[in-house]
Design a protein around this motif. Structure first.
Motif, short mmCIF file in Angstrom:
data_model
loop_
_atom_site.label_atom_id
_atom_site.label_comp_id
_atom_site.label_asym_id
_atom_site.label_seq_id
_atom_site.Cartn_x
_atom_site.Cartn_y
_atom_site.Cartn_z
N ALA A 184 -13.72 -28.51 -36.82
CA ALA A 184 -14.14 -27.82 -35.60
C ALA A 184 -12.92 -27.34 -34.82
O ALA A 184 -11.90 -28.03 -34.73
CB ALA A 184 -14.99 -28.74 -34.73
N GLY A 185 -13.04 -26.14 -34.27
CA GLY A 185 -11.95 -25.54 -33.51
C GLY A 185 -11.15 -24.53 -34.30
O GLY A 185 -10.50 -23.65 -33.73
N LEU A 186 -11.21 -24.64 -35.63
CA LEU A 186 -10.54 -23.66 -36.48
C LEU A 186 -11.40 -22.41 -36.59
O LEU A 186 -12.62 -22.45 -36.40
CB LEU A 186 -10.31 -24.23 -37.88
CG LEU A 186 -9.47 -25.49 -38.02
CD1 LEU A 186 -9.47 -25.98 -39.47
CD2 LEU A 186 -8.03 -25.24 -37.54
N THR A 187 -10.79 -21.29 -36.91
CA THR A 187 -11.57 -20.11 -37.26
C THR A 187 -11.96 -20.21 -38.73
O THR A 187 -11.28 -20.89 -39.52
CB THR A 187 -10.77 -18.81 -37.05
OG1 THR A 187 -9.69 -18.77 -38.00
CG2 THR A 187 -10.21 -18.74 -35.63
N PRO A 188 -13.05 -19.56 -39.14
CA PRO A 188 -13.39 -19.57 -40.56
C PRO A 188 -12.24 -19.06 -41.42
O PRO A 188 -12.00 -19.57 -42.52
CB PRO A 188 -14.61 -18.65 -40.63
CG PRO A 188 -15.25 -18.80 -39.30
CD PRO A 188 -14.11 -18.91 -38.33
N GLY A 189 -11.50 -18.06 -40.93
CA GLY A 189 -10.38 -17.53 -41.69
C GLY A 189 -9.28 -18.56 -41.89
O GLY A 189 -8.65 -18.62 -42.96
N GLN A 190 -9.02 -19.36 -40.87
CA GLN A 190 -8.01 -20.42 -41.01
C GLN A 190 -8.44 -21.43 -42.07
O GLN A 190 -7.64 -21.83 -42.94
CB GLN A 190 -7.79 -21.12 -39.67
CG GLN A 190 -7.01 -20.31 -38.66
CD GLN A 190 -6.93 -21.00 -37.31
OE1 GLN A 190 -7.92 -21.55 -36.81
NE2 GLN A 190 -5.74 -20.98 -36.71
N LEU A 191 -9.70 -21.86 -42.00
CA LEU A 191 -10.16 -22.84 -42.98
C LEU A 191 -10.14 -22.27 -44.39
O LEU A 191 -9.77 -22.96 -45.35
CB LEU A 191 -11.57 -23.32 -42.62
CG LEU A 191 -12.15 -24.40 -43.54
CD1 LEU A 191 -11.23 -25.60 -43.66
CD2 LEU A 191 -13.53 -24.83 -43.05
N THR A 192 -10.48 -21.00 -44.53
CA THR A 192 -10.39 -20.35 -45.84
C THR A 192 -8.97 -20.39 -46.36
O THR A 192 -8.71 -20.71 -47.53
CB THR A 192 -10.88 -18.90 -45.76
OG1 THR A 192 -12.26 -18.89 -45.40
CG2 THR A 192 -10.70 -18.18 -47.08
#
Length: 423
Positions: A184-192
């Motif tokens: 939580a708190g990350l952007t989907p792009g960061q997690l990708t």
């Protein structure tokens, strides 16, 4: 002309037939069996499993001569399509690179997190870092250890229960839901991006490699199974719609599924709620279960619900029930009790990789419909299980978490089974 399954289910039979009927010359001369998509004969399978899967592909795919909606195949991911666990790999990479953001309250990350776990995490990870900023986990072994112990064992490093309360044990598992909630708190792009870096690292590591994260020893490599890559390739060539359905964060699963030719639209996982462009601890519901914080994820019966809802467009409470044959998958593949419901729903073949999981292996060895295909793990298969699988007494997990006898569709109890297909 191919009609995507998601469109075909909404068309009339006449429209589908008109769109998919072959020219008269082709209909009169169907392709010879030897020209139908074939599984590789150079990639080893146990016993006659390749032939049995090929038979199902020939019967249900383009070579069958039948027209209409495309048949569907669905696979679990971790230890089914790949060896080892991509959730663990991504979390380990994030911890080693200080990518987990400090929550405002650990207790709010999961509705079932205990006071003991909240205290342990707060003590180990500290409060010096402002909420929403990265925790320095790479250099803080106690913090990393608490996170990994809670994820892996559902307890703190002191042995206290990390989760408590009431949940449906056939629809969710708090420590599984907690991994997406940690992002939580990350952007989907960061997690990708993090998942892709973990992917590259784990694919490059030699088979058998381990990694130390905090003081925990974890698997340090992942491999795509050649057999499953070939099976998925053959299924797609034979006209099947192929889906992944996993208890992994959907964003993470999407970073991996392309490696076997499955696109994000065909990848189902734990679907985090995004708010203001960032992942939250909220998780999408399924069927008649509203969005919440992990009350239902793609886990045991939850996988059936997600398949029914997302693939066959069954809405509401009906999504939890087994559907008629026209609205069920043709092939299901899994490795654990978390997969047993959707794999059992398959009408053509139930592929079970043997990891000595009671409910799945009881179903597989009982083979009530003659369509179960049991195979040892393709890398580092387990030896024969000592003793029998306790199918008649503890083969099934009940919604309250207790164990009871496993029953067939007709109500009869599945007898205990010996382990017959192993490494």
């Amino acid at each position: 002309m191919r009609i995507p399954h998601s469109l075909a289910t909404g068309l009339t039979a006449a429209t589908v037939l008109a769109a998919t009927t072959l020219p008269a010359t082709a209909a009169a001369h169907p392709r010879a069996p030897e020209r139908c998509p074939q599984l590789s004969t150079t990639i080893p399978w146990y016993g006659d499993n390749r032939a049995r899967l090929q038979k199902m592909i020939d019967e249900r795919g383009t070579c069958s001569g039948h027209h209409g909606p495309r048949p569907v195949a669905a696979f679990d991911w971790d230890n089914t399509v790949v060896k080892n666990d991509i959730s663990d790999a991504t979390l380990a990479w994030a911890l080693r690179h200080d990518k987990i953001l400090r929550p405002r309250s650990w207790k709010n990350t999961s509705p079932w997190l205990t006071d003991a776990a909240d205290r342990a995490l707060t003590k180990a990870c500290g409060t010096a870092v402002p909420p929403g900023r990265p925790l320095p986990t790479a250099g803080n072994a106690p913090c990393t250890d608490e996170i990994l112990e809670i994820r892996g064992e559902a307890r703190t490093m002191d042995g206290a229960d990390a989760f408590a309360g009431s949940w449906n044990h056939r629809r969710t598992k708090p420590e599984y839901a907690w991994v997406p909630q940690l992002f939580a708190g990350l952007t989907p792009g960061q997690l990708t991006a993090y998942a892709r870096q973990a992917r590259a690292e784990n694919l490059a590591a030699p088979v058998g490699a381990q990694q130390t994260v905090g003081t925990h020893k974890l698997a340090g490599y992942i491999r795509y199974y050649d057999q499953q890559k070939d099976l998925i390739r053959t299924l797609k060539a034979a006209g099947f719609d192929v889906y992944i359905v996993s208890a992994t964060a959907e964003t993470v699963a999407e970073a991996w599924s392309g490696g076997v030719g499955v696109d994000p639209a065909h990848t189902l996982g734990v679907r985090s709620i995004v708010r203001d462009g960032r992942l939250t601890t909220g998780i999408r519901g399924c069927g008649d279960v509203r969005d919440g914080h992990g009350e239902v994820i793609p886990y045991i019966d939850g996988k059936r619900c997600w398949i029914n809802q997302e693939i066959f467009h069954v809405k509401g409470a009906a999504a939890w029930r087994q559907q008629d044959r026209a609205h069920r998958i043709a092939l299901g593949g899994g490795d654990a009790d978390t997969d047993v419901t959707f794999v059992g729903d398959a009408t053509g073949a139930h592929l079970a990789l043997n990891r000595n999981k009671n409910e799945l292996m009881c179903r597989g060895y009982d083979n009530a419909d003659g369509r179960w295909v049991v195979n040892p793990m393709f890398i580092a298969p387990l030896p024969r299980k000592s003793g029998s699988y306790p199918c008649s007494t503890e083969g099934a997990t009940r919604p309250d978490g207790s164990l009871g006898p496993l029953r067939r569709a007709d109500g009869t109890v599945v007898p205990d089974q010996s382990d017959r297909i192993h490494g």
